[in-house]
Motif scaffolding. Sequence first.
Motif, mmCIF file in Angstrom:
data_model
loop_
_atom_site.group_PDB
_atom_site.id
_atom_site.type_symbol
_atom_site.label_atom_id
_atom_site.label_comp_id
_atom_site.label_asym_id
_atom_site.label_seq_id
_atom_site.Cartn_x
_atom_site.Cartn_y
_atom_site.Cartn_z
ATOM 1 N N GLY A 132 39.316 31.644 39.540
ATOM 2 C CA GLY A 132 38.000 32.210 40.105
ATOM 3 C C GLY A 132 37.998 33.531 40.925
ATOM 4 N N GLY A 133 39.523 33.864 41.270
ATOM 5 C CA GLY A 133 39.750 35.318 41.926
ATOM 6 C C GLY A 133 39.402 36.584 40.789
ATOM 7 N N LYS A 134 39.754 36.166 39.647
ATOM 8 C CA LYS A 134 39.544 37.145 38.573
ATOM 9 C C LYS A 134 38.157 37.160 38.119
ATOM 10 C CE LYS A 134 42.494 35.720 35.692
ATOM 11 N NZ LYS A 134 43.358 35.839 34.372
ATOM 12 N N ALA A 135 37.536 35.869 38.213
ATOM 13 C CA ALA A 135 36.032 35.990 38.041
ATOM 14 C C ALA A 135 35.240 36.824 39.217
ATOM 15 C CB ALA A 135 35.619 34.718 37.950
ATOM 16 N N ALA A 136 35.712 36.841 40.470
ATOM 17 C CA ALA A 136 35.146 37.648 41.596
ATOM 18 C C ALA A 136 35.398 39.197 41.168
ATOM 19 C CB ALA A 136 35.829 37.037 42.705
ATOM 20 N N GLU A 137 36.552 39.438 40.763
ATOM 21 C CA GLU A 137 36.512 40.986 40.618
ATOM 22 C C GLU A 137 35.753 41.237 39.473
ATOM 23 O OE1 GLU A 137 40.796 42.154 39.835
ATOM 24 O OE2 GLU A 137 40.810 40.658 38.260
ATOM 25 N N ALA A 138 35.460 40.429 38.542
ATOM 26 C CA ALA A 138 34.832 40.791 37.537
ATOM 27 C C ALA A 138 33.182 40.743 37.888
ATOM 28 C CB ALA A 138 34.900 39.814 36.184
ATOM 29 N N ALA A 139 33.003 40.210 38.877
ATOM 30 C CA ALA A 139 31.486 40.081 39.214
ATOM 31 C C ALA A 139 31.308 41.443 39.951
ATOM 32 C CB ALA A 139 31.133 38.842 40.185
#
Length: 601
Positions: A132-139
């Motif tokens: 989820g932390g990687k999804a956050a940076e992609a967002a």
Amino acid sequence: MKLKLTLIALLSCAILFSQNFLEVQLPTPDKLNPFFVGPLFKSTIHYGATPANYNGKVIVFNHGYIDLNQSQFLFDNSFYQKTYNEGYQAVFVATTRGGGIWVNGELLAESIDIVTNKYNVADVYIIAHSNGGKAAEAAMIQYGKKDKIQQVFALGTPYWGTYLADISQMPWLNWAWRLTGLNEGARTSTTYYCRDVVRPYLDNNENNEPEKFVVLGASGYFNGSNLLARAAFTVTGGILLPIQGANDGVAPYRSTLRPGATYVFKKNDYRAFFDHIDVSFGQFSWPYVKSYIQNRSQKSNPSFENINPENYITTSNYYIIHSENEYDEIIFDKNSRFAVAEIIHENPKATFQGINKEQTDQLKINTQGNHRSVISLTSNNIKLQSNSRFAAFVKQNNGITMSLENQIRNKYPLLKVDISSTQKNNSLLTNIETRGVIIRTSNIDGTQVQSDPEVITFDKINDSFYFDTKNLEEGVYSLFLNSESTGNFKRSIISGFVVGDINKALTFNTEVNKPLDKNEKSIKLSPNSVKNYALLSLQGYSISDKISLAVYDITGKKMKSFEVKVTQNSEYNISEKLEQLSSGIYLLQVNHEKTIKFVKE
């Protein structure tokens, strides 16, 4: 604390709909049924109740692949209760488990628009577990939500990937990854995908604001609060330890170090001796998150490891054998008198025996926990037999090490292998063959592709071995690398690499699918699991005389080669050519063009 197994009673709740999300209103934490079952297979926004002392700040939670959205407000997780008591509006966003960083990043970006509009706020805080932390940076970076994100708290996020995902991309080893429940989203979580695609693309993006990231990286895979989780993470953490160092069972500590972020814990920090489940629980992580929200000026922990992708080198002092291959033996390096096999096995209570030509060896087995054992061997040429599928990492402490360096050059990396020895006498480092088996597993954007394995050889130049990827199709490749000096030593590495222009590939332009070619070439071996019969069929090929065939084991070592005469119907019975092979997994190369994986029973 017990991780509750759920999933019977339903709590009455209001369900709304947005373009890609179901929207569910939760009651206050004290009225939330511990057996609540929300939507499990649809991206969902669970809105927490607005506290009476609402402070105007909204916290969005996003899960990793190991859990469902519900795990961040159920299962004795105190995040919802603690944020509610402190006056924060909690929102729990479920993206997908298997979509990967770019799919989940886009969904999270959409949810941020929905949430900020609903609560009429300019931005939100994000507490994200694992990937989820990687999804956050992609967002934030790829999908343009940096101005709507105040801070990101990354709990056990493997920003540099995990070796567990590397293993999952080997078709003959992916059962080991499934033991952890982490079988989703692996393609964009490998160490090489994160190193070669995610980090250079996002870290150099003009929208990157690394100061907004606060990292909580744990180191206690052996010390989780839940007995079931601890058993699983003892296995996976033990696999990661010699390869990636301190870890929480899934995310190596050094992998959680997002460049430019604030790091809360040092490696092996006593405050962070908890596992990958516990780091996602409020009772472990909320006190630290709260302190950073209230005091944004806190300084980063200065003691951390830095990772430079330009000199990322993977090393090995082991070779790998696989239970399905009768041709695999534990063979000592020359001058070695013993070996240690670190084994992961599908059956948690697996038993082992060692067979050589003369006797059944009495093995000294040290069980490290479910699914993992360590065996000491003092006899050579041992075949391990078990009542379980297994993979054994065979180590011999004689100072011989293989290293793999990915030398990045524009779109086509150059793979460099070195063999070194700590011994003064390097007589064992002669007549070395370095080879590999590669499989193209996905496009650069992470979408899965179906491809056949390919055997590659490394060319020796001076004292190193090289493979140039310039003739490969664009995409992400897994690599099973092996070096061998017959009678002297063997070494293995599981890794991978990326070929192509990442900036162009990640524009996410949708292309119209090309129509199928009716004259498409195909090569098939029937059945794929060969016992007494094997029929090779070729369609769409124009071959004038003979077909050249070669059989390799899964390390890429050639076992035999032969030719068959071309027939009118393009079908060839090669049963007799394969009947002498030992049971195991093999690769059949046809005319140096296509390689087929098959199993010999």
